[in-house]
Design an enzyme around this catalytic site. Structure first.
Site, PDB file in Angstrom:
ATOM      1  N   PRO A  82       0.835  -1.204   0.000  1.00  0.00           N
ATOM      2  CA  PRO A  82       0.000   0.000   0.000  1.00  0.00           C
ATOM      3  C   PRO A  82       0.870   1.254   0.000  1.00  0.00           C
ATOM      4  O   PRO A  82       2.029   1.215   0.398  1.00  0.00           O
ATOM      5  CB  PRO A  82      -0.772  -0.118   1.313  1.00  0.00           C
ATOM      6  N   SER A 119       7.367   4.654   9.260  1.00  0.00           N
ATOM      7  CA  SER A 119       7.466   3.609   8.241  1.00  0.00           C
ATOM      8  C   SER A 119       6.152   2.876   8.073  1.00  0.00           C
ATOM      9  O   SER A 119       5.237   3.005   8.890  1.00  0.00           O
ATOM     10  CB  SER A 119       8.580   2.627   8.618  1.00  0.00           C
ATOM     11  N   LYS A 120       6.081   2.115   6.991  1.00  0.00           N
ATOM     12  CA  LYS A 120       4.878   1.335   6.726  1.00  0.00           C
ATOM     13  C   LYS A 120       4.609   0.384   7.876  1.00  0.00           C
ATOM     14  O   LYS A 120       3.473   0.123   8.232  1.00  0.00           O
ATOM     15  CB  LYS A 120       5.069   0.504   5.456  1.00  0.00           C
ATOM     16  N   ARG A 121       5.689  -0.108   8.440  1.00  0.00           N
ATOM     17  CA  ARG A 121       5.541  -1.080   9.523  1.00  0.00           C
ATOM     18  C   ARG A 121       4.933  -0.456  10.777  1.00  0.00           C
ATOM     19  O   ARG A 121       4.443  -1.154  11.641  1.00  0.00           O
ATOM     20  CB  ARG A 121       6.885  -1.720   9.856  1.00  0.00           C
TER      21      ARG A 121
END
Ligand code: GLU
Length: 508
Positions: free
Chosen positions: A16, A264-266
């Protein structure tokens, strides 16, 4: 004549889109539109190992939701189609060959296992291995083996990659519109792979070739790409395109709210707020990450908030429509240092946009919630609730949390409030009050207010005696907006009904 401004947003469909990516797209869009330029969507999917199904659609849907319209792109075509790099595969090889021919690149035959072994050896000697001017002559490549052997290897189908030959002891200058002149020593660069054994270019080659072929005038992208910029500058030079090289602008990082590191995406929902524009369901793990859209943000508020993470107009004004942003945006006002993401400020922006919405819009959004709850009331009634409640909410969804009593009468009552405020004469007071209300002919907030005051004086009742009882009867607890407003909206009949049930339940 100056060339047309053309910018691209070039995400890789590896998952995403992160809000930092949306901000990059936004700044590109604003810059293009401000300068009557073109905004292009190019999908950089040369790394097939990281390909994630649905990511491309997700990216397109996210940017559509944000209201960022492209002039050309993978989903709408255009004069430089195709816009998906995997479909441009055939284009890149000749540029890699050209670089080899000119001596700016070379074939390398080292297998990944061989390189892994070397890497480990370096690691055990507490150093890091780079494929570069120091090591390349000890490795298996067309610089170290004879020409016919190279030919023979290639013809026999042996796997190879094409690597750039980074010059020794050279200073490479990147002119960045945000950072000024950034000088890189070539010694810190490694001989990056330009073309892979699967017949695909890497990001670096494809990116430069496509920016050139698509006549991109400005490359506006995240700071994480700044270290790659000198390599790109070299590629433009080696391919003979230095004059056409785009201007670079590397945007500041988006940082976690505490400023400790990149958002971050995480980080997902771990920090208590979405990092994605739309909800994302991971196609492999089925894990769900929340999105701004589903969390009730208006796209205008989301965009306005993102615009301020790295840019400011230099004035006190904070509320900008997309059109306002286009008018005001300049790269000069983009900062160099990272911007801390502030989840509270994000809510604040949504709150501001709710205040700007008219009651019709809010009511039609809220009516969807009410339909789900099987509640049917007139639109006019919902509108009145929205007008009264909007200053108390950041999201339309909070209307139900904060105003459900407008739609369903309380069936239980806050015990603390009862303990504090319910006295022997409370039923009596409430009965007198509802008799007064019943006789009221003009039923609006002014008349109700006046009559409440007259009622209190006439019966020698203190405001502090009556109001909590009314709140208890109408809301069930001590929350909610001004009681007169509640009475006005709920209406005479319902108020009296609620008072009667309250007395019946509490007094018995
Ligand atoms: N494909 C790269 C990315 O995912 C694009 C970087 C660039 O804009 O050059 O961010």
């Amino acid at each position: 004549m100056t060339n047309k401004i053309r910018v691209r947003f070039a995400p890789s469909p590896t998952g995403p889109l992160h809000i930092g990516g949306v901000r990059t797209a936004l700044y590109n869009y604003l810059f293009a539109k401000k300068n009557n330029g073109d905004f292009i969507l190019r999908i950089e999917d040369t790394d097939q190992t990281r390909f994630v199904p649905d990511a491309e659609n997700y990216i397109i849907e996210s940017l559509e939701w944000c209201g960022l319209k492209f002039d050309e792109g993978v989903h709408i075509g255009g004069s430089h189609a195709p816009y998906r790099q995997s479909e441009r595969k055939e284009i890149y090889k000749k540029y890699a060959d050209f670089l080899i021919e000119k001596g700016y690149a070379y074939y390398a035959f080292d297998t990944s296992e061989q390189l892994e072994t070397i890497r480990k050896q370096y690691e055990s000697g507490k150093s890091t291995f780079f494929y570069n001017s120091e090591t390349r002559l000890k490795l298996i490549n067309s610089l170290t083996i004879a020409e016919d052997e190279v030919k023979q290897k290639i013809e026999s189908g042996e796997k190879y990659v094409i690597r750039i030959k980074i010059p020794e002891n050279e200073q490479i200058i990147v002119n960045d519109q945000i950072r000024g002149t950034v000088v890189f020593e070539s010694s810190i660069l490694d001989d990056k792979v330009l073309f892979k054994s699967d017949g695909m270019p890497t990001y670096h080659l494809a990116n430069v070739v496509d920016d050139y072929l698509m006549k991109i005038s400005h490359v506006i992208r995240g700071e994480e790409w700044l270290p790659s910029a000198p390599l790109h500058v070299l590629l433009y030079r080696y391919l003979g395109w230095e004059k056409e090289m785009p201007q670079f602008a590397h945007l500041p990082l988006l940082l976690k709210p505490d400023g400790n590191g990149k958002l971050s995406k995480r980080d997902g929902d771990r920090l208590g707020f979405p990092v994605f524009p739309l909800q994302w369901i991971d196609p492999f793990s089925k894990e769900i990450s929340s999105g701004y859209r589903e969390s009730g943000y208006f796209p205008e508020a989301f965009i306005n908030m993102l615009a301020f993470l790295g840019w400011n107009p230099g004035t006190e004004q904070e509320i900008f429509s997309l059109e306002d942003l286009i008018q005001s945006f300049t790269i000069e006002r983009v900062g160099k240092s990272g911007s801390k993401f502030d989840p509270e400020k994000a809510k604040w922006f949504n709150h501001q946009y709710i205040q700007k919405k008219d009651e019709k819009t809010l009511a039609s959004l809220f009516s969807l919630v009410l339909i789900e709850k099987n509640i049917s009331v007139s639109l006019g009634y919902i509108e009145a609730v929205c007008v009264l409640m909007k200053e108390r909410i950041n999201f339309v969804s909070e209307l139900w949390e904060k105003a459900s009593f407008f739609f369903i009468a309380p069936t239980s009552y806050d015990s603390k409030l009862i303990k504090d405020k319910w006295k022997d004469n409370s039923s009596q007071i409430l009965i007198l009050f509802s008799e007064m209300l019943n006789k009221l002919e003009t039923f609006n907030s002014t008349s109700i207010d006046t009559n409440i005051n007259e009622f209190l004086t006439a019966n020698q009742i203190g405001k502090g005696q009556l109001m909590p009882l009314l709140r208890l009867s109408l809301v069930g607890n001590s929350t909610g907006p001004d009681i007169t407003q509640i009475i006005t909206i709920i209406g005479k009949k319902e108020v009296i009904k609620r008072i009667n049930s309250c007395i019946a339940i509490i007094a018995n």
